[in-house]
Enzyme design. Structure first.
Site, mmCIF file in Angstrom:
data_model
loop_
_atom_site.group_PDB
_atom_site.id
_atom_site.type_symbol
_atom_site.label_atom_id
_atom_site.label_comp_id
_atom_site.label_asym_id
_atom_site.label_seq_id
_atom_site.Cartn_x
_atom_site.Cartn_y
_atom_site.Cartn_z
ATOM 1 N N GLU A 1 45.292 39.561 35.627
ATOM 2 C CA GLU A 1 46.291 40.491 35.605
ATOM 3 C C GLU A 1 47.595 40.405 34.984
ATOM 4 O O GLU A 1 48.069 41.351 34.444
ATOM 5 C CB GLU A 1 46.665 40.829 37.241
ATOM 6 N N ASP B 1 51.777 49.428 38.706
ATOM 7 C CA ASP B 1 50.947 48.021 39.232
ATOM 8 C C ASP B 1 52.424 47.068 39.106
ATOM 9 O O ASP B 1 53.120 47.050 37.999
ATOM 10 C CB ASP B 1 49.979 47.715 38.711
#
Length: 147
Positions: free
Chosen positions: A52, A68
């Protein structure tokens, strides 16, 4: 003078960002109860966080809806509050808290997501971690087992 100001603006996010090491995140995640959480070994969480953000705590990225945030790239539309129109804030947390270096808010929210949707909520886990050998992510980290 303008060049100095421009360089400072470009450098600021990089200078403020914390880039954790693999064993450092493994120890933090283990201390916060992620080893075995949701039926997944610790390596799954270390792997997913690597894919990520490369273990960076201050990463913010635009998404299809909302943004995000943090080491796990938790989305503002569903999980945290950044003012995104129609946002649900299911973790009951301000998105800015997901950028903290102590990772407490991020891990607490991750647990809510895993309880509701599992690690499959992260495409990176599905694409790069699921079904693979996870011991490599914690190997050599000197993770002392509780007695």
């Amino acid at each position: 003078m303008r060049l100095i100001v421009l360089m400072a603006l470009v450098c600021a996010p990089l200078c403020l960002s914390r880039h954790f090491k693999r064993c450092e995140v493994a120890k933090i995640f283990r201390a916060k109860g992620l080893d075995g959480f949701g039926g997944h070994s610790l390596g799954n969480y270390v792997c997913m966080a690597f894919w990520e953000t490369k273990w960076k705590s201050h990463k913010v990225r635009s998404a299809d809806v909302g943004k995000d945030y943090g080491i796990f790239q938790i989305n503002s539309y569903k999980w945290c509050d950044d003012g995104t129109r129609g946002g649900k804030n299911l973790c009951k947390v301000n998105c800015a808290d997901l950028l903290n270096d102590d990772l407490v808010a991020s891990i607490n929210c991750l647990k809510i997501i895993v309880e509701q949707d599992g690690l499959k909520a992260w495409d990176t886990w599905t694409n790069y971690c699921d079904g693979r050998k996870m011991t490599r992510w914690v190997k050599g980290c000197d993770l002392v087992k509780d007695s």
